[in-house]
Write a protein that holds these residues in place. Sequence first.
Motif, PDB file in Angstrom:
ATOM      1  N   GLU A 128       0.835  -1.209   0.000  1.00  0.00           N
ATOM      2  CA  GLU A 128       0.000   0.000   0.000  1.00  0.00           C
ATOM      3  C   GLU A 128       0.869   1.258   0.000  1.00  0.00           C
ATOM      4  O   GLU A 128       1.766   1.399   0.832  1.00  0.00           O
ATOM      5  CB  GLU A 128      -0.906   0.014   1.228  1.00  0.00           C
ATOM      6  N   GLN A 129       0.572   2.178  -0.883  1.00  0.00           N
ATOM      7  CA  GLN A 129       1.366   3.406  -0.981  1.00  0.00           C
ATOM      8  C   GLN A 129       1.249   4.276   0.258  1.00  0.00           C
ATOM      9  O   GLN A 129       2.152   5.047   0.572  1.00  0.00           O
ATOM     10  CB  GLN A 129       0.953   4.199  -2.226  1.00  0.00           C
ATOM     11  N   SER A 130       0.138   4.156   0.976  1.00  0.00           N
ATOM     12  CA  SER A 130      -0.091   4.991   2.157  1.00  0.00           C
ATOM     13  C   SER A 130       0.624   4.482   3.399  1.00  0.00           C
ATOM     14  O   SER A 130       0.615   5.131   4.439  1.00  0.00           O
ATOM     15  CB  SER A 130      -1.596   5.064   2.451  1.00  0.00           C
ATOM     16  N   LYS A 131       1.267   3.317   3.280  1.00  0.00           N
ATOM     17  CA  LYS A 131       1.897   2.710   4.451  1.00  0.00           C
ATOM     18  C   LYS A 131       3.419   2.755   4.350  1.00  0.00           C
ATOM     19  O   LYS A 131       3.994   2.775   3.268  1.00  0.00           O
ATOM     20  CB  LYS A 131       1.462   1.239   4.565  1.00  0.00           C
ATOM     21  N   PHE A 132       4.045   2.739   5.518  1.00  0.00           N
ATOM     22  CA  PHE A 132       5.495   2.634   5.582  1.00  0.00           C
ATOM     23  C   PHE A 132       5.887   1.157   5.491  1.00  0.00           C
ATOM     24  O   PHE A 132       5.046   0.271   5.524  1.00  0.00           O
ATOM     25  CB  PHE A 132       6.022   3.244   6.886  1.00  0.00           C
ATOM     26  N   GLY A 133       7.177   0.901   5.394  1.00  0.00           N
ATOM     27  CA  GLY A 133       7.661  -0.472   5.356  1.00  0.00           C
ATOM     28  C   GLY A 133       8.165  -0.860   3.978  1.00  0.00           C
ATOM     29  O   GLY A 133       7.834  -0.244   2.970  1.00  0.00           O
ATOM     30  N   LEU A 134       8.983  -1.891   3.947  1.00  0.00           N
ATOM     31  CA  LEU A 134       9.582  -2.377   2.705  1.00  0.00           C
ATOM     32  C   LEU A 134       8.613  -3.287   1.965  1.00  0.00           C
ATOM     33  O   LEU A 134       7.953  -4.132   2.574  1.00  0.00           O
ATOM     34  CB  LEU A 134      10.862  -3.140   3.023  1.00  0.00           C
ATOM     35  N   THR A 135       8.535  -3.111   0.664  1.00  0.00           N
ATOM     36  CA  THR A 135       7.616  -3.918  -0.138  1.00  0.00           C
ATOM     37  C   THR A 135       8.322  -5.043  -0.884  1.00  0.00           C
ATOM     38  O   THR A 135       7.686  -6.018  -1.277  1.00  0.00           O
ATOM     39  CB  THR A 135       6.883  -3.034  -1.175  1.00  0.00           C
ATOM     40  N   ASP A 136       9.617  -4.927  -1.063  1.00  0.00           N
ATOM     41  CA  ASP A 136      10.372  -5.888  -1.868  1.00  0.00           C
ATOM     42  C   ASP A 136      11.090  -6.896  -0.971  1.00  0.00           C
ATOM     43  O   ASP A 136      11.827  -6.518  -0.052  1.00  0.00           O
ATOM     44  CB  ASP A 136      11.394  -5.142  -2.740  1.00  0.00           C
ATOM     45  N   THR A 137      10.861  -8.165  -1.242  1.00  0.00           N
ATOM     46  CA  THR A 137      11.447  -9.230  -0.433  1.00  0.00           C
ATOM     47  C   THR A 137      12.974  -9.154  -0.403  1.00  0.00           C
ATOM     48  O   THR A 137      13.600  -9.299   0.666  1.00  0.00           O
ATOM     49  CB  THR A 137      11.019 -10.614  -0.972  1.00  0.00           C
ATOM     50  N   GLN A 138      13.578  -8.908  -1.544  1.00  0.00           N
ATOM     51  CA  GLN A 138      15.033  -8.821  -1.606  1.00  0.00           C
ATOM     52  C   GLN A 138      15.548  -7.654  -0.788  1.00  0.00           C
ATOM     53  O   GLN A 138      16.586  -7.752  -0.111  1.00  0.00           O
ATOM     54  CB  GLN A 138      15.499  -8.686  -3.065  1.00  0.00           C
ATOM     55  N   ALA A 139      14.804  -6.545  -0.815  1.00  0.00           N
ATOM     56  CA  ALA A 139      15.200  -5.369  -0.024  1.00  0.00           C
ATOM     57  C   ALA A 139      15.143  -5.679   1.470  1.00  0.00           C
ATOM     58  O   ALA A 139      15.989  -5.212   2.245  1.00  0.00           O
ATOM     59  CB  ALA A 139      14.293  -4.182  -0.356  1.00  0.00           C
ATOM     60  N   VAL A 140      14.162  -6.472   1.876  1.00  0.00           N
ATOM     61  CA  VAL A 140      14.060  -6.877   3.287  1.00  0.00           C
ATOM     62  C   VAL A 140      15.277  -7.707   3.669  1.00  0.00           C
ATOM     63  O   VAL A 140      15.915  -7.483   4.712  1.00  0.00           O
ATOM     64  CB  VAL A 140      12.768  -7.680   3.558  1.00  0.00           C
ATOM     65  N   MET A 141      15.612  -8.671   2.835  1.00  0.00           N
ATOM     66  CA  MET A 141      16.774  -9.541   3.089  1.00  0.00           C
ATOM     67  C   MET A 141      18.055  -8.713   3.235  1.00  0.00           C
ATOM     68  O   MET A 141      18.848  -8.920   4.163  1.00  0.00           O
ATOM     69  CB  MET A 141      16.940 -10.544   1.944  1.00  0.00           C
TER      70      MET A 141
END
Length: 235
Positions: A128-141
Amino acid sequence: MIAKNLEQVNARIDRACKQAGRDRREVTLIAVSKTKPVSLLQEAYAQGCRDFGENRVQELVEKYEILPKDIRWHMIGHLQRNKVKYIVGKVHLIHSVDSLRLAEEISRESMKKQVTTSILIEVNAAGEQSKFGLTDTQAVMELVEQIAALPAVSIKGLMTVAPYVEDAEENRQYFRTLKQLSVDIMQKNIDNVNMDVLSMGMTGDYEVAVSEGAGYVRVGTGIFGERDYGIPAGE
């Protein structure tokens, strides 16, 4: 009202655990107390609540100073780097870490105060564009690996804020995504990284979250009633 609400929420968590074959002790209820007066928090405390969640640093600090010191405070809202110094040493867990720069600031302040700060990585599972947090699995890793190298910070798991939906079942897919991501991260065996905690599930969908492995559920409205004014969702 608070006592009755807490009884109902806990009964629903108990039922969800039983249906999922989980030990009730694996699930911690966080009473999301943002915008609520200290008197209501004291009511919840009297009913056995010891985990409280806040969205705003100033509000958390003010309540921290007034309320009993055995309370475990959870920072669940978006955290700005310039506010980190006010809560390090006071919070049990920061749920909303979504950048290396924020983690570096938490590390610096933790070293200054000679404490280790426990954090969760915030994942925007629904994109969701209105939310914070990482959306991409690789970016999380990648972020997990970068933060794991920092001193005085300990990654305990992941957090997500699922969409507001009428039917809680619609959010099951996002809770499963978070659970699978935690499994994938654990398989990497990264030093200083645990995936013991999944913070997911709010007033409208916490039972579904429990059935998908939530360790913390964040319930505000279900305990305290409607919020007093508009603050970005975290409960």
